[in-house]
Design a protein around this motif. Structure first.
Motif, PDB file in Angstrom:
ATOM      1  N   VAL A 199     -40.067 -18.080   9.177  1.00 22.78           N
ATOM      2  CA  VAL A 199     -38.647 -17.430   9.283  1.00 22.78           C
ATOM      3  C   VAL A 199     -38.273 -16.508   8.439  1.00 22.78           C
ATOM      4  CG1 VAL A 199     -36.368 -18.117   9.516  1.00 22.78           C
ATOM      5  CG2 VAL A 199     -37.805 -19.331  10.768  1.00 22.78           C
ATOM      6  N   ALA A 200     -38.866 -16.896   7.172  1.00 16.96           N
ATOM      7  CA  ALA A 200     -38.506 -16.158   6.018  1.00 16.96           C
ATOM      8  C   ALA A 200     -39.085 -14.699   6.066  1.00 16.96           C
ATOM      9  CB  ALA A 200     -39.169 -16.758   4.634  1.00 16.96           C
ATOM     10  N   TRP A 201     -40.317 -14.570   6.806  1.00 13.78           N
ATOM     11  CA  TRP A 201     -40.741 -13.202   7.087  1.00 13.78           C
ATOM     12  C   TRP A 201     -39.648 -12.344   7.831  1.00 13.78           C
ATOM     13  CZ3 TRP A 201     -46.453 -12.841   8.585  1.00 13.78           C
ATOM     14  CH2 TRP A 201     -47.410 -13.400   7.448  1.00 13.78           C
ATOM     15  N   GLY A 202     -38.872 -13.072   9.089  1.00  9.21           N
ATOM     16  CA  GLY A 202     -37.826 -12.523   9.609  1.00  9.21           C
ATOM     17  C   GLY A 202     -36.760 -11.836   8.926  1.00  9.21           C
ATOM     18  N   THR A 203     -36.152 -12.647   7.795  1.00 14.49           N
ATOM     19  CA  THR A 203     -35.157 -12.249   7.254  1.00 14.49           C
ATOM     20  C   THR A 203     -35.457 -11.309   6.056  1.00 14.49           C
ATOM     21  OG1 THR A 203     -35.748 -14.143   5.610  1.00 14.49           O
ATOM     22  CG2 THR A 203     -34.089 -14.413   7.247  1.00 14.49           C
ATOM     23  N   ARG A 204     -36.663 -11.342   5.693  1.00 12.68           N
ATOM     24  CA  ARG A 204     -37.273 -10.142   4.708  1.00 12.68           C
ATOM     25  C   ARG A 204     -37.169  -8.965   5.580  1.00 12.68           C
ATOM     26  NH1 ARG A 204     -43.570  -9.726   2.706  1.00 12.68           N
ATOM     27  NH2 ARG A 204     -43.140  -7.773   1.191  1.00 12.68           N
ATOM     28  N   LEU A 205     -37.751  -8.940   6.869  1.00 15.27           N
ATOM     29  CA  LEU A 205     -37.789  -7.717   7.462  1.00 15.27           C
ATOM     30  C   LEU A 205     -36.589  -7.130   7.611  1.00 15.27           C
ATOM     31  CD1 LEU A 205     -39.167  -5.407   9.142  1.00 15.27           C
ATOM     32  CD2 LEU A 205     -39.158  -7.152  11.015  1.00 15.27           C
ATOM     33  N   LEU A 206     -35.607  -7.980   8.254  1.00 12.96           N
ATOM     34  CA  LEU A 206     -34.055  -7.704   8.345  1.00 12.96           C
ATOM     35  C   LEU A 206     -33.287  -6.883   7.141  1.00 12.96           C
ATOM     36  CD1 LEU A 206     -31.415  -7.831  10.498  1.00 12.96           C
ATOM     37  CD2 LEU A 206     -30.895 -10.085   9.250  1.00 12.96           C
ATOM     38  N   GLU A 207     -33.590  -7.655   6.014  1.00 15.59           N
ATOM     39  CA  GLU A 207     -33.167  -7.304   4.659  1.00 15.59           C
ATOM     40  C   GLU A 207     -33.701  -5.980   4.248  1.00 15.59           C
ATOM     41  OE1 GLU A 207     -33.636 -10.233   2.378  1.00 15.59           O
ATOM     42  OE2 GLU A 207     -32.001 -11.666   3.025  1.00 15.59           O
ATOM     43  N   HIS A 208     -35.130  -5.681   4.698  1.00 16.74           N
ATOM     44  CA  HIS A 208     -35.794  -4.524   4.379  1.00 16.74           C
ATOM     45  C   HIS A 208     -35.435  -3.238   5.175  1.00 16.74           C
ATOM     46  CE1 HIS A 208     -39.232  -2.264   2.607  1.00 16.74           C
ATOM     47  NE2 HIS A 208     -39.601  -1.864   3.750  1.00 16.74           N
ATOM     48  N   LEU A 209     -35.084  -3.541   6.387  1.00 19.47           N
ATOM     49  CA  LEU A 209     -34.857  -2.123   7.190  1.00 19.47           C
ATOM     50  C   LEU A 209     -33.585  -1.338   6.997  1.00 19.47           C
ATOM     51  CD1 LEU A 209     -35.050  -3.982  10.902  1.00 19.47           C
ATOM     52  CD2 LEU A 209     -36.677  -1.989   9.912  1.00 19.47           C
ATOM     53  N   ARG A 210     -33.800  -0.255   6.737  1.00 17.26           N
ATOM     54  CA  ARG A 210     -32.769   0.966   6.578  1.00 17.26           C
ATOM     55  C   ARG A 210     -32.201   1.042   7.976  1.00 17.26           C
ATOM     56  NH1 ARG A 210     -34.065   4.852   1.389  1.00 17.26           N
ATOM     57  NH2 ARG A 210     -34.338   2.953  -0.108  1.00 17.26           N
ATOM     58  N   CYS A 211     -31.341   0.248   8.426  1.00 11.94           N
ATOM     59  CA  CYS A 211     -30.814   0.543   9.929  1.00 11.94           C
ATOM     60  C   CYS A 211     -29.328  -0.119   9.888  1.00 11.94           C
ATOM     61  CB  CYS A 211     -31.592  -0.591  10.895  1.00 11.94           C
ATOM     62  SG  CYS A 211     -31.080  -0.383  12.432  1.00 11.94           S
ATOM     63  N   GLU A 212     -28.394   0.661  10.648  1.00 11.92           N
ATOM     64  CA  GLU A 212     -27.230   0.559  10.604  1.00 11.92           C
ATOM     65  C   GLU A 212     -26.827  -0.617  11.580  1.00 11.92           C
ATOM     66  OE1 GLU A 212     -25.135   4.285  11.265  1.00 11.92           O
ATOM     67  OE2 GLU A 212     -25.647   5.021   9.482  1.00 11.92           O
ATOM     68  N   ASP A 213     -27.864  -0.854  12.534  1.00 12.73           N
ATOM     69  CA  ASP A 213     -27.347  -1.758  13.963  1.00 12.73           C
ATOM     70  C   ASP A 213     -28.755  -2.868  14.068  1.00 12.73           C
ATOM     71  OD1 ASP A 213     -26.517  -3.087  15.924  1.00 12.73           O
ATOM     72  OD2 ASP A 213     -26.587  -1.580  17.162  1.00 12.73           O
ATOM     73  N   ALA A 214     -28.782  -3.736  13.068  1.00  5.11           N
ATOM     74  CA  ALA A 214     -29.758  -4.508  13.050  1.00  5.11           C
ATOM     75  C   ALA A 214     -29.453  -6.192  12.989  1.00  5.11           C
ATOM     76  CB  ALA A 214     -30.886  -4.380  11.786  1.00  5.11           C
ATOM     77  N   ARG A 215     -30.009  -6.936  13.834  1.00  4.32           N
ATOM     78  CA  ARG A 215     -29.619  -8.251  13.856  1.00  4.32           C
ATOM     79  C   ARG A 215     -30.904  -9.180  14.191  1.00  4.32           C
ATOM     80  NH1 ARG A 215     -24.700  -7.877  18.372  1.00  4.32           N
ATOM     81  NH2 ARG A 215     -23.581  -6.195  17.159  1.00  4.32           N
ATOM     82  N   LEU A 216     -30.985 -10.390  13.424  1.00  7.61           N
ATOM     83  CA  LEU A 216     -31.743 -11.419  13.784  1.00  7.61           C
ATOM     84  C   LEU A 216     -31.323 -12.791  14.345  1.00  7.61           C
ATOM     85  CD1 LEU A 216     -34.584 -12.880  12.872  1.00  7.61           C
ATOM     86  CD2 LEU A 216     -33.791 -13.318  10.811  1.00  7.61           C
ATOM     87  N   THR A 217     -31.828 -13.116  15.448  1.00  3.45           N
ATOM     88  CA  THR A 217     -31.473 -14.259  16.231  1.00  3.45           C
ATOM     89  C   THR A 217     -32.246 -15.430  15.996  1.00  3.45           C
ATOM     90  OG1 THR A 217     -30.107 -12.992  17.669  1.00  3.45           O
ATOM     91  CG2 THR A 217     -30.685 -15.301  18.185  1.00  3.45           C
TER      92      THR A 217
END
Length: 248
Positions: A199-217
């Motif tokens: 799961v930490a990979w998912g949160t890392r990707l979310l935080e890394h993205l330069r994107c105005e509309d990104a969500r992790l479920t």
């Protein structure tokens, strides 16, 4: 009906195309998976019901496409995806499962004007380095460099053969080491019981993205396949949100 194309590199790729309105939804499968999986077929049926154009395909060395799996690498499969996307007029929304999530990010980086949205299902960017290589001890690393391949146990059948080429090419395709601009809506979905992609990979990707509309479920108890009956509607919802953003 199955169709086939040959890439510029001479690899034969099998695919299924469903006619409909755009943006075309493109499903990108995982490492050693194929286009006949639960998620791909579920999304194809969903797209057909929505009148939405859809493509699923097998990378070279996967499924019924040409080539040997052990000859391939991330760069080859990225090129295969680009070749399939090159068949499509207009924009695309990418749905990438596991390794397909990494390849989707590579495609979005390479052709930002073509990609109108992205859904990552247990996305596994940089897994050849942060998963395989990082998990090898010195003995296994030495064997890989000396013999060109090592075998890893798999939860999905016969062992994975990990090649030196796969590892070295993966280092040229990393997306989490430098800024990653993705100028479209991104939805990431993952299970908390995923033993292949933490799961930490998912949160890392979310935080890394330069994107105005990104969500992790996150779905409690879901595994890496994310194919259980309670997971498929989560994918459907994520895709619907991305398509709605693309249509605005």
């Amino acid at each position: 009906m199955e169709q086939r194309m040959v890439t510029e590199q001479g690899r034969e790729i099998a695919y299924h195309h469903t006619d409909g309105t755009g943006p075309t939804v493109v499903f990108l499968g995982g490492f050693k998976s194929d286009m006949e999986g639960t998620k791909a077929l579920f999304l194809e049926e969903w797209a057909r019901g929505q009148g939405r154009a859809f493509i699923r395909f097998d990378y070279s060395g996967h499924g019924v496409s040409g080539g040997e799996f052990t000859d391939g690498c991330i760069g080859d499969w990225f090129e295969d995806a680009c070749a399939i996307i090159g068949l499509i007029k207009g924009s695309v929304v990418l749905v990438g499962s596991s390794m397909g999530g990494w390849i989707s990010l590579l495609v979005a980086r390479a052709m930002p004007d073509k990609v109108a949205g992205l859904v990552g299902i247990a996305a596994a960017p940089d897994f050849t380095e942060d998963g395989f290589w990082a998990g090898f001890d010195e003995v296994m690393r030495a064997k890989l460099m000396r013999e060109g391949r090592v075998a890893l146990p798999s939860d999905y059948g016969e062992p994975y053969i990990i090649t030196k080429r796969l590892i070295e090419d993966g280092r040229d395709r990393l997306v989490l080491r430098d800024p990653l601009e993705v100028p479209c809506a991104v939805r990431l979905v993952q299970g908390t019981a995923d033993t292949s992609v933490p799961v930490a990979w998912g949160t890392r990707l979310l935080e890394h993205l330069r994107c105005e509309d990104a969500r992790l479920t996150l779905v409690k108890g879901a595994d890496h396949s994310f194919s259980a009956p309670d997971c498929l509607p989560v994918i459907e919802q994520a895709l619907a949100e991305v398509l709605a953003a693309a249509d605005r």
